[in-house]
Design an enzyme around this catalytic site. Structure first.
Site, short mmCIF file in Angstrom:
data_model
loop_
_atom_site.label_atom_id
_atom_site.label_comp_id
_atom_site.label_asym_id
_atom_site.label_seq_id
_atom_site.Cartn_x
_atom_site.Cartn_y
_atom_site.Cartn_z
N CYS A 1 0.87 -1.16 0.00
CA CYS A 1 0.00 0.00 0.00
C CYS A 1 0.90 1.21 0.00
O CYS A 1 1.17 1.77 1.04
CB CYS A 1 -0.89 0.06 1.21
SG CYS A 1 -1.61 1.68 1.20
N GLU B 1 -4.06 -4.28 -3.51
CA GLU B 1 -3.81 -3.75 -2.19
C GLU B 1 -5.04 -3.66 -1.31
O GLU B 1 -4.93 -3.55 -0.09
CB GLU B 1 -3.16 -2.37 -2.32
CG GLU B 1 -1.87 -2.49 -3.11
CD GLU B 1 -1.02 -1.25 -3.10
OE1 GLU B 1 0.18 -1.37 -3.37
OE2 GLU B 1 -1.56 -0.18 -2.85
#
Lengths: 166, 291, 781
Positions: C366, C735
């Site tokens: 992320c 993600e």
């Protein structure tokens, strides 16, 4: 610096070499034999990316000295395919999307091959316990379990097909 | 990642090993499973000049009951212990222990002898051997000697083995009827050392009272610990949860864990208490099933 | 030509990259071997902060097999002791005066084999004068704190200040609000720890005057540009190759000193130089993620309607600001922290701080701080629910942005493209049997058992990004695709992104298969070689499908438009008489008269209309008009062991919406992996330093990656809400689960204890931490 002669059979082929005693088996396989399918992922015997089958048992080749393997037999990922036929474990990993980046995969598959040789019908719990020495970062393990279950099914089917077949 | 250089000697008999050890002393390290030694060498925490590989020494991998003893050869692999029907049926505490040592791959190489000889309070077999009142057999230049387990663990990474001795066998008294043991380990994840682990062994008499009690503790002190005060609480008593709680509390009090990434000392003590209590209950279950 | 033959969008095509991986025939960087190759290993600092008094390389140099030892002094002469970071800061390649983090690179040895190189590292003698470490970012901001970066003009440890939203409006709402809840949250440092570590083989060939670098790189073109700027070598003389990469997750985005030193060494010695870090080096020195100290507040009405969010963050960036955020967003996309909820206003402030720790902030699946943002809002919503005695599902339904509000302009300026949050949450609750679980929880609670149910409903923001707002080091964040159709109808596609396991060779082929009606097995996807692939910004932050996926679709459509002209020529009709239907150009009203793309491709080289350029290819550099906003609803059920503090995840259901799904099998695999990387920081992983700044979790013995035993059998489901602006309606997915899972787990654990007055627990929720709470609340066994 002492060098020790060793003779090792890898994937059915016999190699001789003179190695330093401290040469790790995984480096022997990768750097001396140029079989780079066995990988290195850590330095604390934790990740299992280096798993090979040594005299029938899956072991972490980063925690064995090459000299210990003198006169023994090793199976690496390169030895799974025979005469152009994928091993059912290899097939299972492909069919069930049991790999993403592929880095842990050889080690994971060798552990699976050894598991199924001993336990042809493992439960999910048994599979997870058997691969608990192999770390994967990509797959979250769900499809690895499925891949091994696929291989188990395939191997059981061909075993029963073999019995009493034409 | 890369070990320092050393000379490699592969031996084919105990005598050869002992003779080399006598010659080389602290210059040499014995290589059995290598799953503790080699990682240390890769970080250069151990830098022996000589490594003596005993893996090809014949006659050190027996696993049998004979003359009232369970006899385990030093080279028996943890995976063998894990799979042995003899162990699973008659010594489930050893099966419990083998199952939680490192991970299945390491267990294919790690040996029971090595697990004891390393002298690491974090290894799992010591606590079980303490609970079972095992004996360690060592061979040296002067011959064989039998070391009671209570005398075997001397200090952190120090055992009663002399530098010229090789651990060849572990002996455990054959379990009497109405006895059972269990090993419970709480770890952060598979492959870790214990936050706290407990081995518990109980033998009951015909009236169901406890006549024998062994409690061993892993990774809770500078060496593997036997919880003797806790054992005393149990002897002669009818088993009950309340009794086991008291024993567990005594055992926890006897620990002296270090505060580290696995948790603060008082937390480890609390987990020790939980593990002892649960191990005692499991041991009782097995003892009662064995009647 | 049928959908079954083509196997395009929506088909679980078996991966095309797998044949080499299952045979152990992948080419990872450490598999690259060149004649005459030398090995590099790095000497690292045992101190977090120290002056270097002396480096004595003589013993190392004298060892047989040692070719060279390189120090900062030598690099400084070549102007390479420092290099620019992707955030406009600069970073030491090798130090000349001071070290500023434990395990920092101090010198490099070059030797004929890796064992000798390891020995030589130990023979380099460095004399240090330890300095006080700077480890606490709050302390680092005090006026008497030692400066971590005396090389900068500003001598403070404050790097930057960044704000978003409407401060005045937000403050006003807080002043008048009926209910205000506040919470401090700390999200600790973690490390991506992909199973392959980082490394490179750098090879300067004097015969061709070309520098080739095989590199564990998620962004080979961006790296090539950086290398060009740093070395002065023009880009056409640098070739960066990302071969097979064993996991990236953002950890292979930064330019590590090792790459630069290896490059310098090959230019100096004109031999290939291999540098592969070992795991300890990887964990201790490479780019971390998170390390956000957050203070968050929610203002609401008593009935549970959220009115405003106020967040202040102290971001610990280590010794260099080497994150890889877009330049206008030093705190990444953190300001998406209003999440899935409609509110009147929000204000976010982030301050970046230097400490004597490794640089970073990027990574861990992320890249752009969305995990931190979602963790904040999902925790705050549960805290508000707890304050008001509301069910956490109920409060979410009450506050969701509703489907009719899309495209939705958030109070911090983001325009969410599409979403249906109520549908996703309802689906999750129905599938898991939420009401039944609540009943069970009540029963167990009465027996003293601790069971918790946690919900997380997150909105992700991926696909960076539109050129009007996004750039990294000035380079805009478009991405690219080049498609060439060969005469016999086979296709080679080249893209500017870089897979590290996401299956691009398959999914991008499926996009082209769908758009061109060519069976997917006739399509090869290549990427990662800067000599041949079109310029792109790489793969991270789930941007590949939104950007390069779009570029691929657009390029394919350009080809289709040219193909229309050729088809018209072949069929002797006007192009307007043709329609693209069922994977062929068909005459309107006479669909049996058609031409497939295979036939058209051959004609493009043999029988094309006069005046039309021969060949059949197109490229697209796609500047996305907006980001895309995947979302999801996760439910987690936990049981807590009162005797040990252990959290057991009994069940976890993830309902994800990533818009159009190209390959459902690959998407599901991404979700499994992302969930595992969401659970890991929630329960297991944390980078820990001692008071000297020494990293204590520098190996896998203590940096705890979950095995198959700790990892639950993840249950997944989906909703599909396409993105209106993406050519395929696709949004990106890798993600999302890493972002959605941690708060679901924390919310579950807190839920198990909420009846005892527990409102928040910082991650990782280790057994020791949880047991302490159980003791405080009198429920420890």
């Amino acid at each position: 610096m002492e060098r020790v002669p060793i003779t090792v059979t890898v994937n059915g082929r016999t190699y001789t070499a003179e190695v330093e005693p401290r040469l790790l088996l995984v480096h022997f396989i990768r750097d001396v034999l140029n079989l780079t399918g066995t990988h290195i992922g850590c330095d604390t015997t934790s990740c299992g990316a280096c798993t090979v089958i040594w005299n029938g048992r899956p072991v972490k080749s980063c925690t064995v000295f090459a000299v210990q393997a003198d006169g023994t037999e090793i199976l690496t990922v390169e030895g799974l395919e025979r005469d152009g036929q994928l091993h059912p474990v290899q097939e299972g990993f492909w069919e069930e999307h049991g790999l993403q980046c592929g880095y842990c995969t050889p080690g994971m598959m060798m552990t699976a091959v050894a598991l199924l040789a001993e336990n042809p019908d493992p439960t999910e719990e048994e599979i997870r316990a058997a691969i608990s020495g192999n770390l994967c970062r990509c797959t979250g393990y769900v499809n690895i379990v499925k891949a091994i279950q696929y291989a188990a099914r395939k191997m059981r089917e061909s075993a029963t097909a073999g019995v009493g077949g034409a | 990642m890369i070990p320092g250089p050393f000379r490699y000697r592969r031996v084919s008999s105990v005598e050869e090993a002992v003779s080399l050890l006598a010659q080389l002393g602290s210059d040499a390290k014995v290589l059995s499973g290598g799953q503790s030694l080699i990682p240390m060498m890769k970080f250069r925490l151990a830098e022996p000049n000589y490594v003596i590989d005993i893996n090809r020494v014949p006659g050190l991998d027996f696993l049998e009951e004979r003359d009232g003893l369970l006899r385990i050869g030093a080279l028996v692999r943890e995976s063998t212990l894990e799979r042995s029907p003899l162990i699973r049926e008659r010594y489930p505490i050893l099966h419990d222990t083998a199952l939680v040592i490192a991970d299945p791959l390491v267990r294919n190489l790690a040996t029971v002898g090595g697990n004891l000889a390393h002298g690491d309070p974090a290894n799992d077999h010591p606590a079980t051997m303490l609970a079972l009142r095992a004996q360690v057999v060592a061979k040296g230049p002067k011959g064989e000697r039998v070391i009671p387990i209570d005398e075997f663990f001397v200090d952190t990474f120090v055992t009663a083995l002399e530098p010229d001795e090789l651990l060849t066998e572990i002996r455990i008294p054959v379990s009497p009827p109405r006895s059972g043991g269990a090993y419970l380990k709480f770890e952060r994840k598979v492959g870790d050392y214990a936050i706290a682990a407990a081995a518990a062994f109980l033998a009951l008499d015909e009236s169901g009272h406890i006549v024998q009690a062994g409690i061993g503790l892993t990774n809770l002190a500078y060496k593997p610990l036997r919880a003797t005060a806790a054992e005393q609480v149990l002897i002669g008593q009818p088993p009950s949860d309340e009794l086991f709680r008291e024993a567990a509390e005594r055992a926890a009090q006897a620990t002296d864990p270090v505060s580290d990434l696995r948790g603060p000392a008082d937390y480890k003590r609390a987990v020790a208490r939980t593990m002892v209590f649960r191990a005692l209950r499991r041991a009782l279950e097995r003892a009662q099933a064995n009647g | 030509m049928t959908a079954t033959a083509v196997r395009g969008i929506g088909v679980p095509v078996k991966r095309k990259e797998d044949p080499r991986f299952i045979r152990g025939k992948g080419t990872y960087v450490d598999d690259v071997k060149l004649p005459g190759m030398l090995y590099m290993d790095i000497v690292r600092s045992p101190y977090a902060h120290a002056r270097i008094k002396r480096i004595d390389v003589s013993k190392a140099r004298a060892m047989p097999g040692v070719i060279d030892v390189i120090t900062g002094e030598e690099l400084a002469k070549a102007n390479l002791a420092w290099m620019p970071t992707l955030m406009g800061d600069r970073q030491m390649v090798l130090p000349t005066e001071r070290v500023v983090y434990y395990a920092q690179e101090v010198a490099a040895v070059i030797a004929t084999d890796r064992y000798i190189a390891a020995d030589a590292v130990l023979a380099v003698e460095v004399e240090y004068e330890p300095l006080p470490p700077v480890l606490d970012p709050f302390e680092a901001l005090k006026p008497d704190a030692p400066p971590v970066r005396p090389d900068r003009d500003q001598k403070t440890n404050h790097i930057w200040h960044w704000e978003a939203g409407d401060k005045e409006k937000t403050d006003r709402i807080f002043q008048e609000a009926e209910v205000v809840v506040a919470q401090d949250l700390y999200i600790p440092r973690i490390h991506v720890a992909s199973i392959e570590t980082c490394g490179c083989v750098a090879n300067y060939d004097p015969a061709t005057d070309k520098l080739t670098i095989w590199m564990t790189s998620q962004a080979p073109h961006a790296h090539r540009t950086v290398f060009s700027l740093v070395t002065g070598i023009p880009e056409h003389k640098i070739r960066v190759i990302s071969p097979d990469i064993g996991g990236g997750f953002g950890g292979k985005v930064p330019v590590y000193p090792g790459y630069v030193i290896a490059t310098y060494a090959t230019l100096k010695h004109k031999k290939p130089i291999k540098w592969i870090e070992d795991r300890s080096e990887n964990l201790q020195a490479d780019s971390f993620a998170r390390d956000y100290h957050i203070h968050a507040e929610l203002a609401a009405n008593r009935d549970g309607k959220i009115r405003a969010l106020r967040v202040k963050v102290l971001a610990d960036h280590g010794a260099f600001d080497a994150a890889a955020n877009p330049s206008r967003f030093p705190a990444g996309l953190f300001s998406v922290c209003t999440g899935s909820y409609d509110m009147e206003a929000a204000h976010v402030e982030v301050d970046g701080v230097y400490t004597t720790k490794p640089p970073g902030g990027v990574a861990y699946r992320c890249s752009f701080r969305v995990t931190e943002a979602v963790h904040t809002i999902e925790r705050m919503v549960d805290i508000l629910a707890d304050e008001l005695g509301m069910d956490p599902a109920e409060i979410r339904f009450k506050n969701f942005i509703q489907p009719h509000q899309f495209p939705y302009k958030s109070p911090t300026g983001w325009e969410y493209d599409s979403g249906n949050y109520p549908a996703a949450l309802q689906k999750a609750l129905d599938m898991i049997g939420y009401q039944e679980l609540r009943r069970e929880q009540a029963e167990r609670r009465a027996r003293g058992e601790l069971m918790g149910i946690g919900i997380s409903t997150f909105t992700e923001i991926v696909g960076a990004g539109p050129s009007h707002t996004f750039d990294i080091l000035g380079i805009k964040m478009f991405d690219s695709a080049e498609i060439r159709v060969h005469p016999t109808g086979a296709v080679i596609v080249r893209i500017g992104v870089q897979t590290q396991g996401q299956g691009h060779e398959t999914t991008f082929a499926q996009i082209v298969a769908e758009e061109l009606g060519i069976p997917v097995e006739y399509i090869t996807v290549e990427h990662g070689d800067t000599d041949t692939a079109p310029y792109g910004l790489g793969t991270y932050a789930s941007r590949s499908t939104p950007t390069a996926g779009a570029a691929t679709a657009v390029a394919a459509r350009k080809i289709r438009e040219k193909a229309r002209l050729i088809a018209a020529h072949l069929l002797e009709v006007s192009p307007d008489d043709l329609e693209w239907k069922d994977y062929a150009f068909r005459v309107k009203g006479a669909p049996d008269r058609y031409k497939t793309m295979q036939e058209i491709a051959f004609a493009a080289y043999t029988n094309f209309p006069l005046g039309l350029e021969p060949g059949l290819e197109a490229e697209c550099y796609y500047d996305p008009p907006n980001l895309t906003f995947p979302f999801g609803a996760y439910v987690c059920v936990v049981d807590i062991d009162r005797g040990t503090g252990q959290v057991k995840i009994r069940e976890f259901l993830a309902v994800d919406d990533c818009g159009t799904i190209i390959n459902p099998m690959i998407v599901e695999g991404q979700i499994h992996g992302g969930l595992t990387m969401g659970m890991a920081p929630a329960l297991f992983e944390e980078i820990v330093y001692d008071e000297n700044g020494t990293m204590l979790t520098g190996t896998f013995m203590d940096y705890l990656l979950p095995t198959a035993v700790e990892t639950p059998h993840w249950k997944t489901a989906k909703t599909v809400t396409p993105s209106p602006h993406h050519p395929l309606g696709a949004k990106g997915v890798g993600e999302s689960p890493t972002i959605g899972a941690p708060p679901a787990i924390v919310n579950a654990v807190v839920d198990a204890l909420s009846h005892l007055g527990v409102r928040h627990i910082d991650i990782p929720i280790t057994p020791a931490k949880l047991y302490r709470i159980l003791q405080e609340k009198g429920v420890a066994e």
